[in-house]
Design a protein around this motif. Structure first.
Motif, short mmCIF file in Angstrom:
data_model
loop_
_atom_site.label_atom_id
_atom_site.label_comp_id
_atom_site.label_asym_id
_atom_site.label_seq_id
_atom_site.Cartn_x
_atom_site.Cartn_y
_atom_site.Cartn_z
N MET A 1 0.84 -1.18 0.00
CA MET A 1 0.00 0.00 0.00
C MET A 1 0.89 1.25 0.00
N THR A 2 0.50 2.23 -0.79
CA THR A 2 1.27 3.46 -0.89
C THR A 2 0.89 4.43 0.23
N ASP A 3 1.87 5.09 0.77
CA ASP A 3 1.67 6.07 1.83
C ASP A 3 1.01 7.33 1.25
N PHE A 4 -0.18 7.67 1.77
CA PHE A 4 -0.91 8.83 1.26
C PHE A 4 -0.11 10.12 1.44
N SER A 5 0.57 10.27 2.55
CA SER A 5 1.35 11.48 2.79
C SER A 5 2.45 11.66 1.75
N ALA A 6 3.08 10.57 1.37
CA ALA A 6 4.13 10.64 0.35
C ALA A 6 3.53 11.03 -1.01
N LEU A 7 2.37 10.46 -1.33
CA LEU A 7 1.71 10.82 -2.59
C LEU A 7 1.30 12.29 -2.60
N ALA A 8 0.76 12.77 -1.48
CA ALA A 8 0.35 14.17 -1.39
C ALA A 8 1.56 15.10 -1.53
N ALA A 9 2.67 14.75 -0.94
CA ALA A 9 3.88 15.56 -1.05
C ALA A 9 4.38 15.61 -2.49
N ARG A 10 4.34 14.47 -3.18
CA ARG A 10 4.76 14.45 -4.60
C ARG A 10 3.83 15.30 -5.45
N LEU A 11 2.53 15.23 -5.17
CA LEU A 11 1.56 16.03 -5.92
C LEU A 11 1.80 17.51 -5.67
N ASP A 12 2.06 17.88 -4.42
CA ASP A 12 2.33 19.27 -4.07
C ASP A 12 3.53 19.81 -4.84
N VAL A 13 4.61 19.05 -4.88
CA VAL A 13 5.81 19.46 -5.61
C VAL A 13 5.49 19.62 -7.09
N SER A 14 4.77 18.68 -7.66
CA SER A 14 4.43 18.72 -9.08
C SER A 14 3.56 19.92 -9.42
N VAL A 15 2.52 20.15 -8.62
CA VAL A 15 1.61 21.27 -8.89
C VAL A 15 2.33 22.60 -8.74
N PHE A 16 3.07 22.78 -7.66
CA PHE A 16 3.75 24.05 -7.44
C PHE A 16 4.84 24.30 -8.48
N SER A 17 5.52 23.27 -8.93
CA SER A 17 6.58 23.48 -9.91
C SER A 17 6.01 23.93 -11.26
N ARG A 18 4.78 23.55 -11.56
CA ARG A 18 4.19 23.90 -12.86
C ARG A 18 3.26 25.10 -12.82
N LEU A 19 2.60 25.33 -11.71
CA LEU A 19 1.55 26.36 -11.67
C LEU A 19 1.87 27.58 -10.81
N SER A 20 2.94 27.54 -10.05
CA SER A 20 3.21 28.66 -9.15
C SER A 20 4.03 29.76 -9.84
N ASP A 21 3.99 30.91 -9.21
CA ASP A 21 4.73 32.08 -9.68
C ASP A 21 5.71 32.50 -8.60
N PRO A 22 6.83 33.11 -8.99
CA PRO A 22 7.76 33.61 -7.97
C PRO A 22 7.18 34.84 -7.28
N ALA A 23 7.44 34.96 -5.99
CA ALA A 23 7.00 36.11 -5.21
C ALA A 23 8.05 36.40 -4.15
N THR A 24 8.06 37.63 -3.67
CA THR A 24 8.97 38.02 -2.61
C THR A 24 8.15 38.42 -1.39
N ILE A 25 8.39 37.74 -0.27
CA ILE A 25 7.71 38.05 0.99
C ILE A 25 8.78 38.32 2.03
#
Length: 64
Positions: A1-25
């Motif tokens: 069985m695959t660890d849901f937390s690991a899948l969610a982390a991979r999805l987060d990295v994938s989504v942010f790498s493709r859809l996010s924009d740079p910002a300065t805070i």
């Protein structure tokens, strides 16, 4: 069985790498997803009352 937390982390990295924009805070470079409700096409008739721009960032990027 695959660890849901690991899948969610991979999805987060994938989504942010493709859809996010740079910002300065506070002088630090982060990546986030900008949303300006007035710039999006009207879909249906639902009115949310939200009209301010938002930037969604990862907690770990701004925890300090």
């Amino acid at each position: 069985m695959t660890d849901f937390s690991a899948l969610a982390a991979r999805l987060d990295v994938s989504v942010f790498s493709r859809l996010s924009d740079p910002a300065t805070i506070d002088g630090r470079q982060v990546r986030g997803m900008f949303r300006a409700p007035w710039m999006q096409p009207a879909m249906g008739t639902m009115q949310t009352g939200l009209n301010e721009p938002t930037l969604a960032v990862r907690d770990a990027d701004i925890a300090d």
